[in-house]
Design an enzyme around this catalytic site. Structure first.
Site, PDB file in Angstrom:
ATOM      1  N   ARG A  20       0.850  -1.184   0.000  1.00 53.08           N
ATOM      2  CA  ARG A  20       0.000   0.000   0.000  1.00 53.08           C
ATOM      3  C   ARG A  20       0.884   1.232   0.000  1.00 53.08           C
ATOM      4  O   ARG A  20       0.873   2.030   0.922  1.00 53.08           O
ATOM      5  CB  ARG A  20      -0.937  -0.046   1.193  1.00 53.08           C
ATOM      6  CG  ARG A  20      -2.133  -0.939   0.897  1.00 53.08           C
ATOM      7  CD  ARG A  20      -2.980  -1.122   2.113  1.00 53.08           C
ATOM      8  NE  ARG A  20      -2.222  -1.688   3.225  1.00 53.08           N
ATOM      9  CZ  ARG A  20      -2.587  -1.609   4.485  1.00 53.08           C
ATOM     10  NH1 ARG A  20      -3.668  -0.981   4.813  1.00 53.08           N
ATOM     11  NH2 ARG A  20      -1.862  -2.171   5.428  1.00 53.08           N
ATOM     12  N   ALA A  21       1.667   1.326  -1.050  1.00 56.49           N
ATOM     13  CA  ALA A  21       2.607   2.438  -1.159  1.00 56.49           C
ATOM     14  C   ALA A  21       1.847   3.747  -1.194  1.00 56.49           C
ATOM     15  O   ALA A  21       0.819   3.862  -1.851  1.00 56.49           O
ATOM     16  CB  ALA A  21       3.429   2.283  -2.428  1.00 56.49           C
ATOM     17  N   LYS A  22       2.375   4.703  -0.469  1.00 50.35           N
ATOM     18  CA  LYS A  22       1.710   6.003  -0.442  1.00 50.35           C
ATOM     19  C   LYS A  22       2.041   6.808  -1.684  1.00 50.35           C
ATOM     20  O   LYS A  22       3.195   6.939  -2.071  1.00 50.35           O
ATOM     21  CB  LYS A  22       2.130   6.767   0.803  1.00 50.35           C
ATOM     22  CG  LYS A  22       1.364   6.349   2.033  1.00 50.35           C
ATOM     23  CD  LYS A  22       1.527   7.390   3.126  1.00 50.35           C
ATOM     24  CE  LYS A  22       0.569   7.121   4.275  1.00 50.35           C
ATOM     25  NZ  LYS A  22       0.710   8.136   5.323  1.00 50.35           N
ATOM     26  N   CYS A  43      14.674  41.451   4.870  1.00 50.31           N
ATOM     27  CA  CYS A  43      14.276  42.280   3.729  1.00 50.31           C
ATOM     28  C   CYS A  43      15.144  43.546   3.641  1.00 50.31           C
ATOM     29  O   CYS A  43      15.758  43.966   4.621  1.00 50.31           O
ATOM     30  CB  CYS A  43      12.809  42.664   3.858  1.00 50.31           C
ATOM     31  SG  CYS A  43      11.676  41.404   3.214  1.00 50.31           S
ATOM     32  N   SER A 161      12.317  29.156  10.971  1.00 52.58           N
ATOM     33  CA  SER A 161      11.595  30.070  11.853  1.00 52.58           C
ATOM     34  C   SER A 161      11.244  31.372  11.137  1.00 52.58           C
ATOM     35  O   SER A 161      10.366  32.102  11.566  1.00 52.58           O
ATOM     36  CB  SER A 161      12.402  30.332  13.124  1.00 52.58           C
ATOM     37  OG  SER A 161      13.729  30.664  12.792  1.00 52.58           O
ATOM     38  N   HIS A 164      11.398  34.116   4.945  1.00 50.38           N
ATOM     39  CA  HIS A 164      12.253  34.677   3.897  1.00 50.38           C
ATOM     40  C   HIS A 164      13.364  33.657   3.581  1.00 50.38           C
ATOM     41  O   HIS A 164      14.092  33.228   4.462  1.00 50.38           O
ATOM     42  CB  HIS A 164      12.836  36.004   4.409  1.00 50.38           C
ATOM     43  CG  HIS A 164      13.521  36.817   3.375  1.00 50.38           C
ATOM     44  ND1 HIS A 164      13.244  38.146   3.145  1.00 50.38           N
ATOM     45  CD2 HIS A 164      14.488  36.484   2.486  1.00 50.38           C
ATOM     46  CE1 HIS A 164      14.014  38.601   2.166  1.00 50.38           C
ATOM     47  NE2 HIS A 164      14.779  37.600   1.751  1.00 50.38           N
ATOM     48  N   HIS A 166      16.244  31.340   3.115  1.00 49.43           N
ATOM     49  CA  HIS A 166      17.622  31.378   3.629  1.00 49.43           C
ATOM     50  C   HIS A 166      18.126  29.965   3.889  1.00 49.43           C
ATOM     51  O   HIS A 166      17.350  29.026   3.995  1.00 49.43           O
ATOM     52  CB  HIS A 166      17.682  32.184   4.930  1.00 49.43           C
ATOM     53  CG  HIS A 166      16.924  31.562   6.073  1.00 49.43           C
ATOM     54  ND1 HIS A 166      15.553  31.638   6.188  1.00 49.43           N
ATOM     55  CD2 HIS A 166      17.336  30.822   7.129  1.00 49.43           C
ATOM     56  CE1 HIS A 166      15.158  30.992   7.276  1.00 49.43           C
ATOM     57  NE2 HIS A 166      16.224  30.476   7.865  1.00 49.43           N
ATOM     58  N   CYS A 196      35.248   4.263  -5.885  1.00 48.72           N
ATOM     59  CA  CYS A 196      34.375   5.078  -5.041  1.00 48.72           C
ATOM     60  C   CYS A 196      32.966   4.496  -5.102  1.00 48.72           C
ATOM     61  O   CYS A 196      32.422   4.267  -6.185  1.00 48.72           O
ATOM     62  CB  CYS A 196      34.390   6.523  -5.542  1.00 48.72           C
ATOM     63  SG  CYS A 196      33.018   7.524  -4.943  1.00 48.72           S
ATOM     64  N   CYS A 199      30.534   6.737  -7.022  1.00 49.47           N
ATOM     65  CA  CYS A 199      30.720   6.628  -8.477  1.00 49.47           C
ATOM     66  C   CYS A 199      30.058   5.349  -8.982  1.00 49.47           C
ATOM     67  O   CYS A 199      29.415   5.339 -10.036  1.00 49.47           O
ATOM     68  CB  CYS A 199      32.204   6.619  -8.847  1.00 49.47           C
ATOM     69  SG  CYS A 199      33.006   8.237  -8.715  1.00 49.47           S
TER      70      CYS A 199
HETATM   71 ZN   LIG Z   1      11.774  39.294   4.068  1.00 47.20          ZN
HETATM   72 ZN   LIG Z   2      33.130   9.130  -6.610  1.00 47.03          ZN
END
Ligand SMILES: [Zn+2]
Ligand SMILES: [Zn+2]
Ligand SMILES: [Zn+2]
Length: 337
Positions: A20-22, A43, A161, A164, A166, A196, A199
């Site tokens: 039952r995958a959502k 701002c 919080s 804007h 960030h 790796c 990779c």
């Molecule tokens: Zn702002």
């Molecule tokens: Zn790599």
């Protein structure tokens, strides 16, 4: 039958629901809407309400801490760690402690209160990535720091919080455990195979294609084989690179492109979800190596971590990555950039 899957890098097990995958519409969530009400310290015109900037782009002439910038970096007003002082590492019997020394900075990604990383032009996102890079390079000169973590909380539910747009950077005197697990797993794999692991993952995933979300000339984004969260995606440079901050400019341009593309897909499929992302790179002093491959992990906030996860370190992921990748891949995007 649900499936247990093991992440090949960290050895972490996850439970993937298969029956039952959502689907995207099954997740109950609050879409992130920017209201623009009330006072905003990020701002234009309110630069004096943040700690004094450590970096700003775009201001031609003009005094620091004035409008006219395109990306601005300031120390966090309520830092998790303090920048002054020595570590004073010591043991208290079997316990280890040190002073809470670190840097905690905020990258204000745009002067536009209502923009998000998904809606910003690629060129602006690229500038944000340059700001990450410049700040990491600068903080690495501080010999107290061992790791610089860049991360973003988008939306209330993901811990932001202020609305804007960030991101944040925390430089730490230790290498975090999560990162250490990845580094150890990757080093172990390299010792055995002289390749790796990331990779190898990129190679295998692009051959099968089932978990690929998108790619461009330098990056691939994919849903990992054993994700902790539904719609978790990883962005990886196709060419081996062990640190985020040591790259040519074409890499940041291509990363901006795939990051924007992925965020737009999340918005389209999951109706503007809250999300977190983090940049995983090599620790200070280990920047160039063959075993670790820097990347970004991006996870929309759709599920809660509860008792089972806390008790076991397992995660239950209600959407198989093959399905989340397909939803994201097939998302209908509006006009981009
Ligand atoms: Zn702002
Ligand atoms: Zn790599
Ligand atoms: Zn990672």
């Amino acid at each position: 039958m649900p499936e247990l899957r093991k992440d090949p890098v960290t050895g972490r097990w996850v439970i993937i629901s298969t029956d039952r995958a959502k689907r995207p519409s099954d997740f109950v969530r609050d879409s992130v809407r920017i209201r623009g009400q009330g006072f905003c310290p990020f701002c234009y015109g309110n630069e004096s309400k943040t700690p004094s900037e450590v970096l700003a782009y775009g201001r031609n002439g003009g005094a620091p801490n004035t409008p006219g910038w395109t990306v601005r970096v300031v120390p966090n007003k309520y830092p998790a760690l303090g920048i002054e002082g020595d570590l004073d590492r010591e043991g208290e019997g079997l316990y280890d402690r040190m002073n809470g020394v670190g840097a905690h900075e905020v990258i204000i990604e745009t002067p536009d209160h209502c923009a998000t990383l998904a809606t910003l032009p690629e060129r602006s996102i690229e500038e944000v990535l340059w700001a990450y890079r410049d700040r990491v390079l600068d903080l690495k000169n501080d010999r107290r720091f061992r790791y610089a973590l860049i991360f973003k909380n988008h939306g209330d539910a993901a811990g932001a919080s202020l609305e804007h747009s960030h991101s944040q950077l925390i430089a730490l005197p230790i290498v975090p455990k999560r990162v250490r697990e990845e580094l150890d797993g990757a080093r172990h794999y390299f010792r055995e195979k002289e390749r790796c692991i990331f990779c190898d993952i990129i190679h295998q995933e692009s051959e099968s294609g089932a978990r690929v979300v998108g790619e461009n000339d330098l990056f691939i984004s994919l849903a990992p084989y054993a994700p902790r969260f539904p719609f978790e995606t990883w962005l990886l440079p196709k060419l081996h690179g062990s640190s985020f901050e040591n790259n040519q400019s074409s890499v940041y341009a291509a990363l901006a492109k795939i990051l924007k593309d992925n965020l737009m897909r999340l918005d389209a499929v999951l109706d503007y979800p809250a999300y977190n992302f983090m940049v995983h790179t090599s620790p200070v002093g280990e920047e160039t190596n063959e075993h670790y491959h820097w990347h970004i992990e991006l996870m929309p906030k759709l599920t809660k971590v509860a008792g089972f996860e806390w008790g076991t370190g397992f995660y239950i992921c209600p959407t198989p990555p093959e399905e989340s990748a397909r939803f994201l891949r097939e998302a209908h995007l509006g006009v981009s950039t």
